[in-house]
Scaffold this motif. Structure first.
Motif, mmCIF file in Angstrom:
data_model
loop_
_atom_site.group_PDB
_atom_site.id
_atom_site.type_symbol
_atom_site.label_atom_id
_atom_site.label_comp_id
_atom_site.label_asym_id
_atom_site.label_seq_id
_atom_site.Cartn_x
_atom_site.Cartn_y
_atom_site.Cartn_z
ATOM 1 N N ALA A 2 0.816 -1.218 0.000
ATOM 2 C CA ALA A 2 0.000 0.000 0.000
ATOM 3 C C ALA A 2 0.850 1.269 0.000
ATOM 4 C CB ALA A 2 -0.941 0.008 1.199
ATOM 5 N N GLY A 3 2.064 1.203 0.509
ATOM 6 C CA GLY A 3 2.922 2.379 0.556
ATOM 7 C C GLY A 3 3.858 2.497 -0.629
ATOM 8 N N VAL A 4 3.708 1.616 -1.603
ATOM 9 C CA VAL A 4 4.607 1.606 -2.760
ATOM 10 C C VAL A 4 4.000 2.414 -3.903
ATOM 11 C CG1 VAL A 4 5.738 0.147 -4.484
ATOM 12 C CG2 VAL A 4 5.496 -0.657 -2.126
ATOM 13 N N GLU A 5 4.779 3.340 -4.422
ATOM 14 C CA GLU A 5 4.338 4.125 -5.579
ATOM 15 C C GLU A 5 4.918 3.510 -6.839
ATOM 16 O OE1 GLU A 5 4.193 8.550 -5.205
ATOM 17 O OE2 GLU A 5 5.356 8.097 -3.401
ATOM 18 N N ARG A 6 4.091 3.445 -7.827
ATOM 19 C CA ARG A 6 4.540 2.916 -9.112
ATOM 20 C C ARG A 6 4.451 4.033 -10.143
ATOM 21 N NH1 ARG A 6 2.036 -0.691 -6.172
ATOM 22 N NH2 ARG A 6 2.927 -2.757 -5.907
ATOM 23 N N ALA A 7 5.600 4.589 -10.466
ATOM 24 C CA ALA A 7 5.634 5.687 -11.438
ATOM 25 C C ALA A 7 5.603 5.109 -12.844
ATOM 26 C CB ALA A 7 6.894 6.519 -11.240
ATOM 27 N N PHE A 8 4.797 5.708 -13.703
ATOM 28 C CA PHE A 8 4.777 5.268 -15.083
ATOM 29 C C PHE A 8 6.006 5.824 -15.789
ATOM 30 C CE2 PHE A 8 2.384 9.160 -14.744
ATOM 31 C CZ PHE A 8 2.787 9.911 -15.829
ATOM 32 N N GLU A 9 6.401 5.149 -16.827
ATOM 33 C CA GLU A 9 7.608 5.554 -17.545
ATOM 34 C C GLU A 9 7.347 6.845 -18.311
ATOM 35 O OE1 GLU A 9 10.726 3.703 -20.768
ATOM 36 O OE2 GLU A 9 9.576 2.370 -19.479
ATOM 37 N N ARG A 10 8.258 7.797 -18.141
ATOM 38 C CA ARG A 10 8.150 9.079 -18.812
ATOM 39 C C ARG A 10 8.693 8.960 -20.235
ATOM 40 N NH1 ARG A 10 4.682 12.130 -17.530
ATOM 41 N NH2 ARG A 10 5.753 13.666 -18.778
ATOM 42 N N PRO A 11 8.158 9.750 -21.157
ATOM 43 C CA PRO A 11 8.700 9.736 -22.518
ATOM 44 C C PRO A 11 10.095 10.353 -22.540
ATOM 45 C CG PRO A 11 7.040 11.450 -22.286
ATOM 46 C CD PRO A 11 7.045 10.677 -20.998
ATOM 47 N N THR A 12 10.893 9.946 -23.483
ATOM 48 C CA THR A 12 12.224 10.536 -23.639
ATOM 49 C C THR A 12 12.352 11.066 -25.068
ATOM 50 O OG1 THR A 12 13.158 8.386 -24.262
ATOM 51 C CG2 THR A 12 13.325 9.022 -21.946
ATOM 52 N N ALA A 13 13.249 11.998 -25.216
ATOM 53 C CA ALA A 13 13.506 12.585 -26.538
ATOM 54 C C ALA A 13 14.886 12.161 -27.012
ATOM 55 C CB ALA A 13 13.429 14.106 -26.454
ATOM 56 N N THR A 14 15.026 11.980 -28.287
ATOM 57 C CA THR A 14 16.336 11.700 -28.863
ATOM 58 C C THR A 14 17.125 13.010 -28.898
ATOM 59 O OG1 THR A 14 15.652 12.211 -31.121
ATOM 60 C CG2 THR A 14 15.327 9.921 -30.362
ATOM 61 N N PRO A 15 18.442 12.930 -29.022
ATOM 62 C CA PRO A 15 19.210 14.181 -29.158
ATOM 63 C C PRO A 15 18.724 15.043 -30.327
ATOM 64 C CG PRO A 15 20.689 12.381 -28.641
ATOM 65 C CD PRO A 15 19.323 11.767 -28.884
ATOM 66 N N ALA A 16 18.364 14.413 -31.434
ATOM 67 C CA ALA A 16 17.870 15.176 -32.592
ATOM 68 C C ALA A 16 16.562 15.898 -32.245
ATOM 69 C CB ALA A 16 17.662 14.238 -33.782
ATOM 70 N N GLN A 17 15.685 15.246 -31.478
ATOM 71 C CA GLN A 17 14.433 15.888 -31.073
ATOM 72 C C GLN A 17 14.698 17.058 -30.125
ATOM 73 O OE1 GLN A 17 12.565 12.218 -29.686
ATOM 74 N NE2 GLN A 17 10.893 12.542 -31.158
ATOM 75 N N VAL A 18 15.700 16.909 -29.250
ATOM 76 C CA VAL A 18 16.036 17.995 -28.326
ATOM 77 C C VAL A 18 16.525 19.210 -29.113
ATOM 78 C CG1 VAL A 18 17.589 18.742 -26.465
ATOM 79 C CG2 VAL A 18 16.523 16.472 -26.371
ATOM 80 N N TRP A 19 17.403 18.989 -30.080
ATOM 81 C CA TRP A 19 17.896 20.095 -30.909
ATOM 82 C C TRP A 19 16.743 20.747 -31.670
ATOM 83 C CZ3 TRP A 19 22.428 22.399 -30.320
ATOM 84 C CH2 TRP A 19 23.478 21.683 -29.738
ATOM 85 N N ALA A 20 15.849 19.928 -32.230
ATOM 86 C CA ALA A 20 14.707 20.464 -32.972
ATOM 87 C C ALA A 20 13.781 21.252 -32.045
ATOM 88 C CB ALA A 20 13.944 19.319 -33.646
ATOM 89 N N LEU A 21 13.563 20.746 -30.833
ATOM 90 C CA LEU A 21 12.735 21.438 -29.851
ATOM 91 C C LEU A 21 13.331 22.799 -29.509
ATOM 92 C CD1 LEU A 21 10.322 21.302 -27.831
ATOM 93 C CD2 LEU A 21 11.923 20.268 -26.209
ATOM 94 N N ALA A 22 14.640 22.826 -29.279
ATOM 95 C CA ALA A 22 15.320 24.082 -28.941
ATOM 96 C C ALA A 22 15.194 25.079 -30.090
ATOM 97 C CB ALA A 22 16.785 23.819 -28.614
#
Length: 187
Positions: A30-50
């Protein structure tokens, strides 16, 4: 889960103080939290986002992604924290902001510097070589002057506010086709 852990700790103290005989919090998991996996970006996506961000925010996104800073840590960086000779950034505080109503009630400033999220938050990090010319240009063009000047500022020259940044980040995220719910922290 957090509430359950708190209640279990309170009741454990009550058992130690002989106020109750047994802790009734005995539900396995009952005290255990289960975090869902967060999305990640590729380096190319990070550059494009910036590149999709306004010019004064491009280095902010890249620094968050490639140096590994939380929003408030990056927003609180001052020039004295950026060492272009050693190619490092030192995190010693973060920018904290509270509502105007809360500030008035407590008699404090709306924003200021506070400690990092944890003791591990005090750290010196390497600036990757591809980020160096972008960060140098940013410091020359957009940052406040003086050693205590903020590295990243808003469009009117004040500190970056998450509320103003979020809409711009969301628009850029949609432009480069990153998943819904992708956050700055996911960089």
């Amino acid at each position: 889960a957090k509430c359950y852990r708190l209640l279990r700790a309170i009741l454990a103290t009550a058992v130690e103080d002989d106020l109750i005989l047994k802790n009734p919090c005995a539900i396995k998991g009952a005290g255990v939290e289960r975090a869902f996996e967060r999305p990640t970006a590729t380096p190319a996506q990070v550059w494009a986002l910036a590149e999709a961000m306004e010019a004064h925010l491009e280095a902010f996104v890249l620094t968050g992604a490639f140096v590994g800073l939380r929003f408030s840590e990056a927003a609180g960086l001052q020039r004295r924290h950026v060492d272009l000779v050693r190619c490092t950034i030192t995190v010693e505080h973060q920018l904290e902001r509270i509502s105007k109503a809360t500030a008035e009630e407590l008699g404090v400033e709306i924003e200021g510097f506070g400690p990092p999220k944890s003791d591990a938050g005090y750290r010196t990090l390497a600036i990757p070589a591809p980020l160096m010319p972008i960060l140098e240009h940013h410091l020359e063009t957009y940052s406040e002057q003086g050693q205590r000047g903020l590295v990243f500022v808003g469009p009117l020259g004040g500190s970056l506010a998450r509320s103003n940044f979020s809409a711009k980040f969301t628009a850029a995220r949609e432009k480069v086709d990153l998943p819904d719910g992708f956050r700055f922290h996911d960089l």
